[in-house]
Design a protein around this motif. Structure first.
Motif, short mmCIF file in Angstrom:
data_model
loop_
_atom_site.label_atom_id
_atom_site.label_comp_id
_atom_site.label_asym_id
_atom_site.label_seq_id
_atom_site.Cartn_x
_atom_site.Cartn_y
_atom_site.Cartn_z
N ALA A 55 0.83 -1.21 0.00
CA ALA A 55 0.00 0.00 0.00
C ALA A 55 0.86 1.26 0.00
CB ALA A 55 -0.93 0.00 1.21
N GLU A 56 1.98 1.22 0.72
CA GLU A 56 2.88 2.37 0.77
C GLU A 56 3.50 2.63 -0.59
OE1 GLU A 56 6.98 3.76 3.13
OE2 GLU A 56 6.25 1.69 3.27
N LEU A 68 2.27 1.85 -3.57
CA LEU A 68 1.26 2.37 -4.48
C LEU A 68 0.96 3.83 -4.21
CD1 LEU A 68 -1.26 -0.62 -4.70
CD2 LEU A 68 0.83 -0.20 -5.99
N SER A 69 0.97 4.21 -2.93
CA SER A 69 0.72 5.61 -2.57
C SER A 69 1.85 6.51 -3.05
CB SER A 69 0.56 5.73 -1.05
OG SER A 69 0.39 7.07 -0.66
N ILE A 70 3.08 6.10 -2.83
CA ILE A 70 4.24 6.88 -3.25
C ILE A 70 4.29 7.01 -4.76
CG2 ILE A 70 6.77 6.87 -3.37
CD1 ILE A 70 6.74 5.53 -0.62
N LEU A 89 1.81 6.90 -6.81
CA LEU A 89 0.57 7.48 -7.34
C LEU A 89 -0.14 6.52 -8.30
CD1 LEU A 89 1.71 11.16 -8.08
CD2 LEU A 89 0.78 10.21 -5.96
N GLU A 148 -3.19 3.60 -9.00
CA GLU A 148 -4.45 3.03 -8.57
C GLU A 148 -4.20 1.59 -8.12
OE1 GLU A 148 -7.23 4.62 -8.23
OE2 GLU A 148 -6.49 6.51 -9.07
N PHE A 149 -5.00 1.11 -7.18
CA PHE A 149 -4.76 -0.21 -6.57
C PHE A 149 -4.71 -1.34 -7.61
CE2 PHE A 149 -6.02 -4.13 -4.43
CZ PHE A 149 -5.13 -4.15 -3.37
N GLN A 204 -0.07 16.91 -3.88
CA GLN A 204 -0.02 15.79 -2.94
C GLN A 204 -1.10 15.93 -1.87
OE1 GLN A 204 3.68 14.43 -1.15
NE2 GLN A 204 4.83 15.17 -2.92
N TYR A 226 -4.40 15.12 -3.65
CA TYR A 226 -4.48 13.73 -4.12
C TYR A 226 -4.74 12.76 -2.98
CZ TYR A 226 -3.13 9.46 -6.61
OH TYR A 226 -3.11 8.20 -7.17
N HIS A 227 -4.09 13.00 -1.85
CA HIS A 227 -4.21 12.06 -0.73
C HIS A 227 -5.35 12.40 0.23
CE1 HIS A 227 -0.66 9.82 -1.85
NE2 HIS A 227 0.04 10.94 -1.94
N LYS A 248 -8.88 11.94 0.81
CA LYS A 248 -9.93 11.07 0.30
C LYS A 248 -11.30 11.73 0.28
CE LYS A 248 -6.91 7.89 -0.30
NZ LYS A 248 -6.41 7.65 -1.68
#
Length: 219
Positions: free
Chosen positions: A106-107, A109-111, A113, A115-116, A194, A197-198, A200
């Motif tokens: 998860a980290e 994917l977040s860094i 940018l 999608e899951f 950032q 984007y983060h 939610k």
């Protein structure tokens, strides 16, 4: 040969308009240059477009950034031509692991940018090629961590040189001073986005637009 004062004469109407719009103590070469650039640039671009459909300078910046992204992907695709990596996202994901023993999925994917579904697909492909491996998170049984393998590190080291060529091509013929100025502005924009984007809660353009002023104030 063109008369040298013709150019000065062509500037006079702009100087007069600038003086009328700005006037007073705010007049200086720097602000006049910015004002003139916007006036001439947008005036030329919107020359044959009805006023209600004319684009703003923000629209042109956005369009230019999108085009630059496409150019960057085009050059990066050349750099990856002989690699098992198939996209820039593959490279970015591996780079995020380069200086770390391991990271949560998860980290990463977040860094990066991502999608899951897209990010998990890339992780699975890199696992299949043996460029990364997977391990349990000792602090969270529900999470998985991934780390760079020796094969993955070797692949990255081989690509760094090619990617440096890509970086040099993308920045074109800008001077070092121009590059530093551009980098400063891009880093400012990156920090700004950032935050958006983060967040939610900002899950629509309307929500982002409504929260834009507040976000700008907090930066």
């Amino acid at each position: 040969m063109r008369h040298p004062y013709r150019f000065i004469e062509s500037l006079l109407p702009y100087i007069e308009s600038y003086e009328q719009e700005v006037g007073g103590e705010q007049m200086d070469i720097g602000s006049f240059t910015l004002w003139l650039n916007k006036r001439v640039f947008l005036g030329h671009r919107n020359k044959h477009v009805p006023e209600e459909h004319q684009q703003s300078i923000e629209s042109y910046i956005s369009g230019s950034l999108i085009r630059m992204s496409k150019y960057a992907k085009h050059y990066a695709k050349m750099a990856l031509r002989d690699s098992v990596l198939t996209s820039v996202d593959d490279f970015v994901l591996l780079v995020s692991l380069f200086d770390h023993d391991s990271r949560k999925k998860a980290e990463i994917l977040s860094i990066s940018l991502m999608e899951f579904p897209t990010g998990i697909g890339i992780i699975n492909r890199l696992l299949k090629h043996g460029l990364i491996d997977e391990l349990n998170d000792p602090d969270d049984r529900r999470s998985k961590r991934v780390r760079l393998t020796d094969k993955g590190r070797k692949e990255l080291l081989q690509l760094f040189g090619e990617m440096r060529h890509v970086a040099n091509i993308i920045t074109g013929d800008l001077s070092t001073e121009d590059k530093m100025e551009l980098l400063t502005m891009l880093e400012h924009l990156d920090r700004f986005h950032q935050r958006l984007y983060h967040n939610k809660h900002l899950n629509s353009l309307q929500a982002i637009t409504e929260g834009l002023a507040e976000s700008t104030t907090d930066l």
